[in-house]
Design a protein around this motif. Sequence first.
Motif, PDB file in Angstrom:
ATOM      1  N   VAL A   1      -8.037  12.428 -16.902  1.00 41.47           N
ATOM      2  CA  VAL A   1      -7.534  13.153 -15.731  1.00 41.47           C
ATOM      3  C   VAL A   1      -7.782  12.333 -14.468  1.00 41.47           C
ATOM      4  O   VAL A   1      -6.875  12.138 -13.646  1.00 41.47           O
ATOM      5  CB  VAL A   1      -8.183  14.548 -15.606  1.00 41.47           C
ATOM      6  CG1 VAL A   1      -7.868  15.176 -14.245  1.00 41.47           C
ATOM      7  CG2 VAL A   1      -7.722  15.465 -16.726  1.00 41.47           C
ATOM      8  N   LEU A   2      -9.004  11.840 -14.301  1.00 37.78           N
ATOM      9  CA  LEU A   2      -9.331  11.062 -13.107  1.00 37.78           C
ATOM     10  C   LEU A   2      -8.518   9.771 -13.055  1.00 37.78           C
ATOM     11  O   LEU A   2      -8.056   9.369 -11.984  1.00 37.78           O
ATOM     12  CB  LEU A   2     -10.831  10.767 -13.066  1.00 37.78           C
ATOM     13  CG  LEU A   2     -11.720  11.992 -12.871  1.00 37.78           C
ATOM     14  CD1 LEU A   2     -13.188  11.619 -12.986  1.00 37.78           C
ATOM     15  CD2 LEU A   2     -11.430  12.682 -11.547  1.00 37.78           C
TER      16      LEU A   2
ATOM     17  N   VAL B   1       2.281  21.016  -7.630  1.00 31.22           N
ATOM     18  CA  VAL B   1       1.646  21.664  -8.784  1.00 31.22           C
ATOM     19  C   VAL B   1       2.167  21.062 -10.085  1.00 31.22           C
ATOM     20  O   VAL B   1       1.401  20.820 -11.017  1.00 31.22           O
ATOM     21  CB  VAL B   1       1.852  23.201  -8.737  1.00 31.22           C
ATOM     22  CG1 VAL B   1       1.504  23.854 -10.062  1.00 31.22           C
ATOM     23  CG2 VAL B   1       1.024  23.812  -7.611  1.00 31.22           C
ATOM     24  N   LYS B   2       3.456  20.792 -10.142  1.00 33.74           N
ATOM     25  CA  LYS B   2       4.031  20.170 -11.350  1.00 33.74           C
ATOM     26  C   LYS B   2       3.401  18.803 -11.595  1.00 33.74           C
ATOM     27  O   LYS B   2       3.061  18.461 -12.738  1.00 33.74           O
ATOM     28  CB  LYS B   2       5.540  20.027 -11.230  1.00 33.74           C
ATOM     29  CG  LYS B   2       6.148  19.399 -12.470  1.00 33.74           C
ATOM     30  CD  LYS B   2       7.631  19.215 -12.353  1.00 33.74           C
ATOM     31  CE  LYS B   2       8.138  18.618 -13.669  1.00 33.74           C
ATOM     32  NZ  LYS B   2       9.197  17.698 -13.495  1.00 33.74           N
ATOM     33  N   THR B   3       3.229  18.027 -10.551  1.00 36.10           N
ATOM     34  CA  THR B   3       2.633  16.698 -10.687  1.00 36.10           C
ATOM     35  C   THR B   3       1.203  16.800 -11.209  1.00 36.10           C
ATOM     36  O   THR B   3       0.813  16.086 -12.143  1.00 36.10           O
ATOM     37  CB  THR B   3       2.663  15.960  -9.332  1.00 36.10           C
ATOM     38  OG1 THR B   3       4.032  15.811  -8.925  1.00 36.10           O
ATOM     39  CG2 THR B   3       2.005  14.604  -9.416  1.00 36.10           C
ATOM     40  N   ILE B   4       0.418  17.689 -10.634  1.00 35.93           N
ATOM     41  CA  ILE B   4      -0.979  17.864 -11.057  1.00 35.93           C
ATOM     42  C   ILE B   4      -1.042  18.370 -12.496  1.00 35.93           C
ATOM     43  O   ILE B   4      -1.793  17.846 -13.324  1.00 35.93           O
ATOM     44  CB  ILE B   4      -1.718  18.821 -10.096  1.00 35.93           C
ATOM     45  CG1 ILE B   4      -1.847  18.179  -8.713  1.00 35.93           C
ATOM     46  CG2 ILE B   4      -3.090  19.203 -10.658  1.00 35.93           C
ATOM     47  CD1 ILE B   4      -2.271  19.142  -7.614  1.00 35.93           C
TER      48      ILE B   4
ATOM     49  N   SER C   1      -1.734   7.696  -9.976  1.00 40.15           N
ATOM     50  CA  SER C   1      -0.536   8.337  -9.440  1.00 40.15           C
ATOM     51  C   SER C   1      -0.029   7.589  -8.208  1.00 40.15           C
ATOM     52  O   SER C   1      -0.821   7.170  -7.362  1.00 40.15           O
ATOM     53  CB  SER C   1      -0.853   9.789  -9.067  1.00 40.15           C
ATOM     54  OG  SER C   1       0.215  10.347  -8.341  1.00 40.15           O
ATOM     55  N   PRO C   2       1.274   7.452  -8.073  1.00 40.59           N
ATOM     56  CA  PRO C   2       1.821   6.792  -6.887  1.00 40.59           C
ATOM     57  C   PRO C   2       1.835   7.709  -5.660  1.00 40.59           C
ATOM     58  O   PRO C   2       2.361   7.336  -4.624  1.00 40.59           O
ATOM     59  CB  PRO C   2       3.249   6.436  -7.313  1.00 40.59           C
ATOM     60  CG  PRO C   2       3.597   7.492  -8.299  1.00 40.59           C
ATOM     61  CD  PRO C   2       2.322   7.809  -9.036  1.00 40.59           C
TER      62      PRO C   2
ATOM     63  N   VAL D   1       0.830  -1.207   0.000  1.00 36.59           N
ATOM     64  CA  VAL D   1       0.000   0.000   0.000  1.00 36.59           C
ATOM     65  C   VAL D   1       0.865   1.258   0.000  1.00 36.59           C
ATOM     66  O   VAL D   1       0.521   2.257  -0.634  1.00 36.59           O
ATOM     67  CB  VAL D   1      -0.962  -0.003   1.216  1.00 36.59           C
ATOM     68  CG1 VAL D   1      -1.664   1.325   1.374  1.00 36.59           C
ATOM     69  CG2 VAL D   1      -1.979  -1.125   1.074  1.00 36.59           C
ATOM     70  N   ALA D   2       2.011   1.213   0.650  1.00 35.40           N
ATOM     71  CA  ALA D   2       2.894   2.384   0.717  1.00 35.40           C
ATOM     72  C   ALA D   2       3.354   2.825  -0.663  1.00 35.40           C
ATOM     73  O   ALA D   2       3.641   4.008  -0.870  1.00 35.40           O
ATOM     74  CB  ALA D   2       4.103   2.066   1.604  1.00 35.40           C
ATOM     75  N   LEU D   3       3.370   1.919  -1.632  1.00 36.81           N
ATOM     76  CA  LEU D   3       3.758   2.271  -2.997  1.00 36.81           C
ATOM     77  C   LEU D   3       2.787   3.271  -3.622  1.00 36.81           C
ATOM     78  O   LEU D   3       3.129   3.970  -4.565  1.00 36.81           O
ATOM     79  CB  LEU D   3       3.851   1.017  -3.870  1.00 36.81           C
ATOM     80  CG  LEU D   3       4.915  -0.001  -3.485  1.00 36.81           C
ATOM     81  CD1 LEU D   3       4.804  -1.256  -4.348  1.00 36.81           C
ATOM     82  CD2 LEU D   3       6.305   0.619  -3.598  1.00 36.81           C
ATOM     83  N   HIS D   4       1.560   3.326  -3.099  1.00 36.21           N
ATOM     84  CA  HIS D   4       0.544   4.239  -3.620  1.00 36.21           C
ATOM     85  C   HIS D   4       0.507   5.569  -2.874  1.00 36.21           C
ATOM     86  O   HIS D   4      -0.352   6.408  -3.151  1.00 36.21           O
ATOM     87  CB  HIS D   4      -0.831   3.578  -3.560  1.00 36.21           C
ATOM     88  CG  HIS D   4      -0.907   2.336  -4.387  1.00 36.21           C
ATOM     89  ND1 HIS D   4      -0.975   2.344  -5.759  1.00 36.21           N
ATOM     90  CD2 HIS D   4      -0.879   1.023  -4.024  1.00 36.21           C
ATOM     91  CE1 HIS D   4      -1.003   1.107  -6.208  1.00 36.21           C
ATOM     92  NE2 HIS D   4      -0.939   0.289  -5.181  1.00 36.21           N
TER      93      HIS D   4
END
Length: 175
Positions: free
Chosen positions: A152-153, A87-90, A159-160, A12-15
């Motif tokens: 997008v969703l 912000v870069k990730t999003i 996303s990790p 789970v920590a991978l997420h």
Amino acid sequence: QEKELQAFIAKVALHFTPIAAIPEGTNVSGKEFSSALQQTIDQLQREATNNSVILPPKYKYSFEAHLGRVQFAAGSLQPLAVQLGEVKTIASILNLAKINALDGIRRERVSVDDNSGPPADYLELKSTTNELAVLTPYEVTFRCFTPELASVLTGLAASPHGLLVKSINVEPAAV
């Protein structure tokens, strides 16, 4: 059972891996942050152009108050670097989904310098911390069709970094 639980926690920590600050490190100088900020915004603008995403004129991804600075309010560089990474990730997820247009990303104020920025760049909400995580609010406004919204969703869910969507407001396009 303890080994099974540890294996489950590791899986789970991978997420929920933390998003890297930009620039990385704990002793970031104003000059380093200023340079990284400009490079990141330039990169996001290029990505948007390459994916046919329309941006507002001279859009700075909610960091307009910080561009061109080399001196920042005491204690603000680390929170700003973390927000820049988030912000870069999003924005990268939005660009990869090839939305039609990004109208804006809003974030919480973490620096006294944020008070000199446009009010449209900021939320009045604050981050909250519980025993598991720090929950940081963002508001993203964009225009797209249903397939891009699904992308997008999907990008956020895949996303990790444990990005959660709290609510979605959908408005029909003006005719």
